[in-house]
Write an enzyme that holds these catalytic residues in place. Sequence first.
Site, short mmCIF file in Angstrom:
data_model
loop_
_atom_site.label_atom_id
_atom_site.label_comp_id
_atom_site.label_asym_id
_atom_site.label_seq_id
_atom_site.Cartn_x
_atom_site.Cartn_y
_atom_site.Cartn_z
N ASP A 1 0.83 -1.21 0.00
CA ASP A 1 0.00 0.00 0.00
C ASP A 1 0.86 1.26 0.00
O ASP A 1 1.71 1.44 0.88
CB ASP A 1 -0.88 -0.04 1.25
CG ASP A 1 -2.10 0.84 1.16
OD1 ASP A 1 -2.16 1.71 0.27
OD2 ASP A 1 -3.01 0.66 1.98
N ASP A 2 0.64 2.14 -0.97
CA ASP A 2 1.29 3.45 -1.02
C ASP A 2 2.81 3.38 -1.03
O ASP A 2 3.49 4.19 -0.38
CB ASP A 2 0.83 4.32 0.17
CG ASP A 2 -0.54 4.92 -0.04
OD1 ASP A 2 -1.22 4.53 -1.01
OD2 ASP A 2 -0.94 5.78 0.76
N CYS B 1 -6.00 3.56 -4.09
CA CYS B 1 -6.14 2.35 -3.27
C CYS B 1 -7.36 1.50 -3.58
O CYS B 1 -7.25 0.35 -4.00
CB CYS B 1 -6.10 2.73 -1.79
SG CYS B 1 -6.94 4.27 -1.40
N LYS C 1 -6.07 -5.55 4.17
CA LYS C 1 -6.95 -4.43 3.84
C LYS C 1 -7.92 -4.84 2.73
O LYS C 1 -7.51 -5.27 1.66
CB LYS C 1 -6.09 -3.24 3.41
CG LYS C 1 -6.83 -2.03 2.92
CD LYS C 1 -5.86 -0.88 2.68
CE LYS C 1 -6.49 0.27 1.92
NZ LYS C 1 -5.56 1.41 1.75
N HIS D 1 -11.29 -2.81 1.66
CA HIS D 1 -11.46 -1.50 1.03
C HIS D 1 -12.18 -1.54 -0.31
O HIS D 1 -11.82 -0.81 -1.25
CB HIS D 1 -10.09 -0.82 0.88
CG HIS D 1 -10.17 0.68 0.86
ND1 HIS D 1 -9.18 1.47 0.33
CD2 HIS D 1 -11.14 1.53 1.28
CE1 HIS D 1 -9.51 2.75 0.44
NE2 HIS D 1 -10.71 2.81 1.02
N HIS E 1 1.07 2.69 3.98
CA HIS E 1 0.07 3.77 4.02
C HIS E 1 0.17 4.49 5.35
O HIS E 1 0.38 3.89 6.40
CB HIS E 1 -1.32 3.14 3.86
CG HIS E 1 -2.43 4.11 3.60
ND1 HIS E 1 -2.85 5.05 4.52
CD2 HIS E 1 -3.24 4.27 2.51
CE1 HIS E 1 -3.86 5.75 4.01
NE2 HIS E 1 -4.11 5.30 2.80
N ASP F 1 -0.37 -0.92 -4.80
CA ASP F 1 -1.69 -0.44 -5.23
C ASP F 1 -1.68 0.89 -5.96
O ASP F 1 -2.63 1.23 -6.65
CB ASP F 1 -2.66 -0.38 -4.04
CG ASP F 1 -2.29 0.70 -3.02
OD1 ASP F 1 -1.15 1.20 -3.03
OD2 ASP F 1 -3.16 1.03 -2.20
N ASN F 2 -0.67 1.69 -5.80
CA ASN F 2 -0.52 2.96 -6.53
C ASN F 2 0.91 3.44 -6.35
O ASN F 2 1.70 2.79 -5.66
CB ASN F 2 -1.51 4.02 -6.04
CG ASN F 2 -1.69 4.10 -4.54
OD1 ASN F 2 -2.77 3.81 -4.02
ND2 ASN F 2 -0.65 4.48 -3.82
N LYS G 1 0.52 9.01 -6.49
CA LYS G 1 -0.82 8.48 -6.26
C LYS G 1 -1.86 9.54 -6.65
O LYS G 1 -1.62 10.73 -6.44
CB LYS G 1 -0.94 8.13 -4.77
CG LYS G 1 -2.31 7.75 -4.27
CD LYS G 1 -2.23 7.50 -2.77
CE LYS G 1 -3.59 7.18 -2.17
NZ LYS G 1 -3.49 6.92 -0.71
#
Length: 543
Positions: free
Chosen positions: A31-32, A69, A133, A135, A230, A331-332, A386
């Site tokens: 994540d991130d 995300c 996660k 989401h 994140h 994810d990004n 992102k």
Amino acid sequence: MLFGLASVFLMIAGVSAAAAPRPNIIVILADDIGYSDLGCFGGEIATPNLDALAAGGLRFTQFYNTARCCPTRASILTGLYPHQAGVGYMTDRADYSAKVMINEWYSGDLRQDTVTLGEAMRANGYRTYAVGKWHVTKNIEDDGPRTNWPLQRGFDRYYGVLPGAANYFSPVHVTRDNTRIDPKADPEYPTKEFYLTDAFTDNAVRYVNEHAQQQRDQPFFMYLAYTAAHWPMHAKPSDIAKYRGKYDGGYEPIRGARFEKMKKLGLVDPAWQLSPQFGDWNKVERKDWEARCMEVYAAMIDCMDQGVGRLVAALRANGQLDNTLILYLQDNGACAENPGRAPAAAKAKKKSDGKGFPAMPGPGDTWIAYGEAWANVSNTPFRLYKHYVHEGGISTPLIAHWPRGIARKGQLEAQPGHLIDIMATCVDLAGGNYPAERAGHRVQPMEGRSLAPGFTARKIEREAIFWEHEGNRALRIGDWKLVAKGSGGPWELYNIPRDRTEMHDLAPNESARVKEMVTTWNRWAERTHAIPWPWKPEYRTGQ
């Protein structure tokens, strides 16, 4: 047909298709995290376990996500573009999200005419597990509908958090299967010092071990979605200590070292121009605080990598590593958002250092992001972050490791790929079919292509890859990428092999190509419901 590729692939790999069992598949989504953060993609952060998977497997160097995300999660879980899945924007109920949930394609919940990886793999005989996660639903409370919770979307077991962010030491939305739990009073996972990344790893390892003991003759699929890295920047003191002083020299030395390492690794063309540096270290008021942000960020990734090592060790101990495909991706692009960084915000949340400046990040009573300048470092050598669909927002490492099935150990694969390809790959290697119906609904056909040909250096056939998020839009056809920032921004054109850092816009000299590509993007956007959208100014298909 997709299911025919698996047999051909196994024979090419030197394995009898009749004798070889179908592989277990683990998809790990971080994540991130930026394109250059991992050691095997140019970074100085210690990621020996992911580096080992890369050395023993294959690195896709031009793999793409959707720049945000929850759209990414909707896309990877369904094999569709996020708008088709019902997550054209976000999934929460905040005012800024509610205003843009203008139709069923922007509803913030998975549509019922979609099939998830859990549902598809279960239909093809796999045991299914989800950790981390989720989401992909706005309904996360106990008293709301659970239509789109993991167990209702094809997973046999689940441990994780349903929303998009959480305190790493004291998360409030931890769910096991269909039940909200107190993570610090959980009899199934007793621990003295709870830390979310470790909890995800430990429960994933538990599922792997239990599967080996109870369902060994059945292949399994696991979706492991870490929240690291994140914000909030929370990490264990022992992990932070490894990076103390590492970033005291500021942004430019780290970014420059990464660029040089990426050249040596073959990840970037030396002819590419490094995108502009954001941030001036000489003007940073609190250099110790700013360096600490990156130290904590690195520690979060380090801890995740340790967890990957424990998962791999469990597979090896159970004799399952050789026939398990592990796919790792992000994810990004790196996150330039600024929660908790402004002195006013710190004061309002009573989390300052007593002098009006935010407290040092790391502990669980802080809520801080690492900021745009460090995100610029994480995304070396690309532009933007992102949210945006320039390369810095949508580029992710993809590591594919499968000892029995991938002989190209340590190699790079430059063919472009996208999240939509994960579903196609999993169904292909399962030797199965993609369900045509679900709960009385005719299912939208998946959009992706199997990556299996790339495992053996064969061509992955595709026409184009598309993006839209918050009016940021792009498509890639072969070597050419058309991209725009914001619904009112002009189209830019880049030849990616020559200029992946997107420094030289060729649109003024390629008007015919631009016109043709815009027409192609418009047709896709209308077909997949990416437009209309609520952003201002409104996009006009003729522009």
